[in-house]
Scaffold this active site. Structure first.
Site, PDB file in Angstrom:
ATOM      1  N   ASP A 267     -21.562 -22.962 -36.690  1.00 19.04           N
ATOM      2  CA  ASP A 267     -22.066 -22.975 -35.319  1.00 19.04           C
ATOM      3  C   ASP A 267     -23.065 -21.823 -35.279  1.00 19.04           C
ATOM      4  O   ASP A 267     -22.697 -20.693 -34.977  1.00 19.04           O
ATOM      5  CB  ASP A 267     -20.905 -22.735 -34.349  1.00 19.04           C
TER       6      ASP A 267
ATOM      7  N   SER B  18     -21.816 -20.500 -27.117  1.00 20.64           N
ATOM      8  CA  SER B  18     -20.573 -20.964 -27.725  1.00 20.64           C
ATOM      9  C   SER B  18     -19.438 -20.496 -26.816  1.00 20.64           C
ATOM     10  O   SER B  18     -19.339 -19.302 -26.522  1.00 20.64           O
ATOM     11  CB  SER B  18     -20.394 -20.343 -29.108  1.00 20.64           C
TER      12      SER B  18
ATOM     13  N   CYS C 156     -20.028 -18.541 -37.639  1.00 17.10           N
ATOM     14  CA  CYS C 156     -20.731 -18.608 -36.353  1.00 17.10           C
ATOM     15  C   CYS C 156     -21.627 -17.387 -36.179  1.00 17.10           C
ATOM     16  O   CYS C 156     -21.262 -16.275 -36.553  1.00 17.10           O
ATOM     17  CB  CYS C 156     -19.732 -18.683 -35.203  1.00 17.10           C
TER      18      CYS C 156
ATOM     19  N   TRP D 216     -27.173 -20.204 -34.649  1.00 14.66           N
ATOM     20  CA  TRP D 216     -28.363 -20.371 -33.818  1.00 14.66           C
ATOM     21  C   TRP D 216     -29.408 -19.329 -34.137  1.00 14.66           C
ATOM     22  O   TRP D 216     -29.097 -18.353 -34.779  1.00 14.66           O
ATOM     23  CB  TRP D 216     -27.979 -20.298 -32.336  1.00 14.66           C
TER      24      TRP D 216
END
Ligand code: FAD
Length: 721
Positions: A719, A479, A674, A721
């Site tokens: 966002d 990111s 995030c 992961w």
């Protein structure tokens, strides 16, 4: 009489136009150009299709499944919906086993490469497989979007087809299929794509062979889930179609042979005096343009930009762990906007390349030039040729990841000794022994092979077997932590260096240790005195010195994780750990807007780490930003290892700010999360629902629905992961 040239041109043009009319332009329509490396924004752990790595091959391209099967003589086609390449790997494995063990003529295919109008006209002897990853909020992967829309569309042509074989109530009654879903149970929409597709196919009358199978990355059981499913599947398939089972024998899909030449980046002739022949050998150049030195845009996944790394800075004050701020100069060559992702094209470390090449007995031949000729016309090579063994292992194979149990069973026939063969077969077939003796030790393939053979090299393993069996080395995503409004010519990322202390070896993350090596070399410190005395080393000079020790190939992946277009809108940001990266960019952007006189909305940022003195990243910078933005900016911190009795996480601190969060949401705030996808993102979502329920006096279930609808409206963005 002979046509004169004008008549001839006119005739050709008329012919081309007629062809265009009847084929609707499909004959020369370019393959859809999605970002083949497209990364995994909340991808249930399965980002980017690995078809990225296809070079040449597959020359007779048709989008017609029937034609493809006819042309290639196949009777099984396994489609994959893949984001990081995991689903593609499983599809390849399924297809290989169908061919080698059951004599089926199987191929794999990217869902994006075909049209589906004639799915209903495949013969009863054809079986279609679907290996489908679920992405983000229960979405199909990028390459499966069109297929998924098509299959769910009641007005699709084939659904209304009047083909004689099609029963109007069950238009897919002639379709035989097998299906496996890949998902992560820490996500709300676990395996939704696999499950829905199975239901839909059944509803359309298709006949499933075996059970619907699914694998769970959340519990780390994907490999075992797959193995259990495919064993049952083949039993059912045998029963349904009368397959002949025989001992699996490796049949190469590609022939790899040496040309008799050598080439290496260390060899000065291929660097300083490029003669045409030496220059045609790929030594890690991502494409022909870069090989030829014609470096020009447009830059994308297939043509990454060689960006100069202008800064590498340590952000942790932890004596052992590292988090590096890396800055890339991109000038005007690469365009990004705040919130996008940067993809790093990577390579394996010298240490792992050497370990691997030695264990397969190719170390002395590593610079030999090789070429690859597909034997199976449907095989897609994952590297460009001619090249060298060293290049393939360094730039194209994932040699460092966890080993699959099935690989040990398949590699056993090539063992150098009877004991090694027996051991490989034992571990390949015994789930518990494999878990205890391999998986628990975090070993990679070279470690395992060397251990099984007592150090004896496995010289009988065909290189094509390794190329076909190991996953491709794919770019890693980050990111972006810089704002394009503040400086569009520079991109920064914030990466935690991954290192696992296993009982016998340290397992190093490929990309992050590449960045660490670059930092150590840039700083000019004695590596033995660096934070990680066992830091691994990389070929930083790149192929033929093209990276010069300070450049890396990168491309941008556009993301939907964006600030509201109206700077007055309040924003709430939840970013523990490196989840802080894009919020550094968001806040810097708002500070820049404020500096130029724009009225900016409230910004409430929640950050969490272990300890304020160890891993509080960008700590000094936040004080300056607080000064610049005044009461428009509040940073709330949560430290998990300060109070020995109670670990404090961002979710806990959100509860303390419940009123403020609710007020801001009522004023139209955007909510951003995030970082860690598995637990944090889910808990933050549940906490927000609880806050809205308490503050507004509404039932929790209504608040949960409200949060879901905010997600649909893009007011709540992730966002992760
Ligand atoms: P890898 O080589 O991919 O290894 C991953 C992990 O597996 C490591 O912990 C490694 O130790 C372990 N491992 C390796 N081999 C084995 C083995 N044999 N057995 C068991 N375990 C093994 N990361 C950030 O730090 N900052 C960001 O801002 C960021 N943003 C991201 C944004 C997106 C959209 C995505 C998809 C990911 C993002 N990531 C971010 C994660 C990042 O892409 C990488 O996954 C991460 O940096 C690790 O990469 P690596 O190559 O160093 O590790």
């Amino acid at each position: 009489a002979l046509l004169d040239s004008l008549d001839f041109i006119v005739l050709v043009l008329v012919g081309v136009a007629t062809l265009a009319f009847f084929t609707k332009g499909k004959l020369w329509a370019k393959e859809p150009e999605t970002d083949p490396y497209a990364g995994g924004l909340g991808s249930q752990g399965f980002g980017s299709t690995t078809s990225f790595g296809s070079f040449g091959g597959n020359s007779n391209k048709t989008r017609d499944i029937t034609k493809k099967l006819e042309q290639t003589g196949k009777n099984v086609i396994i489609f994959y919906g893949s984001q990081t390449g995991t689903a593609e790997d499983y599809a390849n494995r399924l297809s290989k086993e169908a061919t080698q063990r059951y004599g089926l003529k199987s191929m794999t295919a990217d869902l994006e490469d075909y049209d589906y109008e004639n799915l209903n006209s495949l013969g009863d002897d054809i079986v279609v497989g679907f290996v489908m990853a679920t992405y983000g909020e229960g979405e199909p992967t990028d390459n499966a979007v069109n297929f998924y829309e098509f299959i769910n569309d009641d007005s699709s042509e084939w659904a209304e087809s009047d083909e004689p074989s099609a029963d109007p109530d069950s238009p897919l009654s002639s379709l035989n299929y097998v299906i496996f879903g890949l998902g992560n149970n820490t996500y709300e929409h676990y395996n939704e794509i696999g499950r829905n597709l199975d239901k839909r196919l059944k509803k359309l009358g298709a006949k499933r062979i075996g059970d619907y199978g699914e694998g769970d990355d959340g519990q780390g059981t994907m490999e075992e889930d797959y193995l259990a499913w495919k064993d049952d599947l083949f039993s059912a398939w045998k029963e349904a179609k009368g397959l002949d089972e025989h001992e699996a024998k490796y049949e190469p899909s590609v022939k790899i042979s040496e040309t008799g030449e050598t080439a290496s980046s260390e060899d000065s002739s291929s660097v300083a005096e490029p003669d045409a022949e030496a220059m045609s050998v790929y030594l890690g150049e991502p494409n022909k343009k870069i090989l030829r030195g014609e470096i020009k845009g447009p830059y994308n996944a297939g043509n990454p930009f060689l960006a100069n790394v202008s800064e590498t800075r340590e952000l942790f004050h932890d004596p052992k762990r590292s988090c590096i701020h890396v800055e890339f100069d991109v000038g005007t060559n690469v365009k990004y906007t705040t919130g996008d992702h940067l993809a790093l094209h990577i390579q394996n470390s010298d240490e792992e390349v050497e370990r691997f090449l030695k264990v397969i007995g190719l170390w002395d031949k590593r610079h030999n030039v090789i070429k690859a000729k597909p034997i199976d016309p449907t095989y897609k090579p994952s590297f460009p040729v001619p090249t060298t063994y060293d290049t393939v292992v360094r730039y194209y194979l994932e040699i460092n990841g966890a080993v699959s149990r099935q690989l040990l069973a398949f590699i056993a026939p090539f063992a150098p000794t009877e004991t090694a063969k027996k051991e490989a077969l034992r571990l390949g077939s015994d789930k518990n022994a494999f878990a205890d003796e391999v998986a628990k030790h975090y070993t990679n393939i070279a470690h395992v092979l060397s251990k099984l053979s007592g150090g004896e090299p496995w010289t009988n393993v065909p290189f094509s077997f390794l190329v076909e069996s190991l996953p491709h080395l794919i770019p890693r995503y980050y990111s972006i932590s810089s704002s394009s409004l503040v400086d569009k010519s520079k991109i920064s990322i914030t990466a935690v260096v991954e290192s696992l202390e296993a009982p016998e070896y340290a397992i190093k993350g490929v990309a992050t240790n590449l960045l660490l090596d670059m930092k150590i070399k840039k700083d000019g410190v004695d590596p033995s005195k660096s934070k990680d005395p066992q830091a691994v080393h990389y070929e930083l000079s790149g192929p033929r010195g093209k990276f010069g020790g300070h450049k890396l190939p990168v491309h941008i992946r556009r993301s939907n994780f964006k600030l509201p277009s109206d700077p007055k809108k309040p924003i709430i940001m939840i970013g523990p750990g490196t989840g802080l990266a894009p919020f550094r960019a968001f806040v810097m952007e708002r500070a820049k807007q404020a500096e130029s006189g724009t009225d900016v909305g409230q910004q409430l940022l929640f950050f969490g780490c272990r300890n304020p003195n160890e891993d509080f990243i960008y700590k000094e910078q936040w004080a300056g930003i607080e000064k610049e933005l005044g009461d428009k900016f509040t940073m709330v911190t949560a430290f998990s290892r300060v109070d020995p009795v109670q670990k404090v996480y961002v979710q806990h601190r959100m509860q303390e700010y419940a009123k403020q969060i609710n007020d801001l949401m009522q004023q139209g705030a955007y909510f951003y999360v995030c970082g860690d996808a598995s637990r944090m993102a889910r808990e933050v979502q549940a906490t927000l629902a609880k806050i809205l329920s308490d503050q507004r006096g509404i039932p929790l279930s209504s608040a949960e629905q409200l949060v879901k609808s905010l997600k649909v409206q893009n007011v709540y963005q992730e966002d992760v992961w």
